[in-house]
Design an enzyme around this catalytic site. Sequence first.
Site, mmCIF file in Angstrom:
data_model
loop_
_atom_site.group_PDB
_atom_site.id
_atom_site.type_symbol
_atom_site.label_atom_id
_atom_site.label_comp_id
_atom_site.label_asym_id
_atom_site.label_seq_id
_atom_site.Cartn_x
_atom_site.Cartn_y
_atom_site.Cartn_z
ATOM 1 N N SER A 189 0.858 -1.194 0.000
ATOM 2 C CA SER A 189 0.000 0.000 0.000
ATOM 3 C C SER A 189 0.887 1.233 0.000
ATOM 4 O O SER A 189 2.029 1.198 0.485
ATOM 5 C CB SER A 189 -0.884 0.015 1.244
ATOM 6 O OG SER A 189 -1.497 1.283 1.425
ATOM 7 N N TYR A 202 -2.048 -0.499 10.350
ATOM 8 C CA TYR A 202 -2.131 -0.911 8.947
ATOM 9 C C TYR A 202 -0.891 -0.459 8.179
ATOM 10 O O TYR A 202 -0.280 -1.245 7.436
ATOM 11 C CB TYR A 202 -3.399 -0.329 8.325
ATOM 12 C CG TYR A 202 -3.604 -0.677 6.876
ATOM 13 C CD1 TYR A 202 -4.186 -1.893 6.516
ATOM 14 C CD2 TYR A 202 -3.249 0.204 5.865
ATOM 15 C CE1 TYR A 202 -4.401 -2.214 5.175
ATOM 16 C CE2 TYR A 202 -3.463 -0.106 4.530
ATOM 17 C CZ TYR A 202 -4.034 -1.313 4.192
ATOM 18 O OH TYR A 202 -4.235 -1.621 2.867
#
Length: 300
Positions: A189, A202
């Site tokens: 990501s 995350y």
Amino acid sequence: MATQSGRQNLGDQEPKPPFPPQHQQSPGLESDLDPRPRYRAEAYKAAGKLEGKAALITGGDSGIGRAVAVLFAREGADVAINYLPQEQTDADETRAAVEAEGRKCVLIPGDLTDAQFCRSLVDRAVGELGKLDILVSNAAHQNRKDTLAELTDEEMATTFETNVYACIRLARSSLEHMDRGGVILITSSETGILGSEKLPDYSATKGALNAFTKTLAMNVIDKGIRVNAVAPGPVWTPLNPSDAGADKDKVANFGKDSPMKRPAQPEELAPAYVFLASNADSSYITGTVLQVMGGETSGG
């Protein structure tokens, strides 16, 4: 005058926010999103790049995983997809889309935070498909928090178990079955490169996956197996609308602050996975984190 295909390739026809305000309970269903994410990649022309290959894709029921499954099938691969039991209806749609491309799709529901299931998932995929050439570790968990004080140990454990531990366990088991030419792909990501103010756990897991990608690539290079990651920017999938920390208005404007002023559609990410999975296209690429971030730039 630009052709319709040309406009689509430039992304001009992809949906832009604001979207209808909406929110879902985790893990969320693609079938309930408005607008529906685009995964069919109608402008994409296959060339048999994965003919005869067998792939396992986690989170393959929806989002990026679904789009990857469809393009892998279009390129000639059979696929097994993993998902949570609550996502069965989405998985059924993915299977139908893969089978429409003339390939086999095996559905294997189960929880990746269960270490034993990770091993059985790989074993079953091999049993159903006859071999394993490509692993796509794509499933993820995220929830936004306003402050670090809101991050509980339980939430942190779930995020790391889903995003990092499962990936490492799946890679470890997959390597027992892969021959030379095998490929491991990991969904990272932009948060693992740039960070994200409200996604501390995350973002940390995605940074860990970037380091794991580089480390494992070095470890297995002599075995003829390549390991790479794809780092997407914002993508219109169930992951964000089912984020417990994202209210309806945030979901409606998801991706608006990106340089392209919109989130990517899953069909815009999937070709990067085909590229990295294809030994015809990327045989000299391993240990890289390919950024598909809609104009965000970073040397990370």
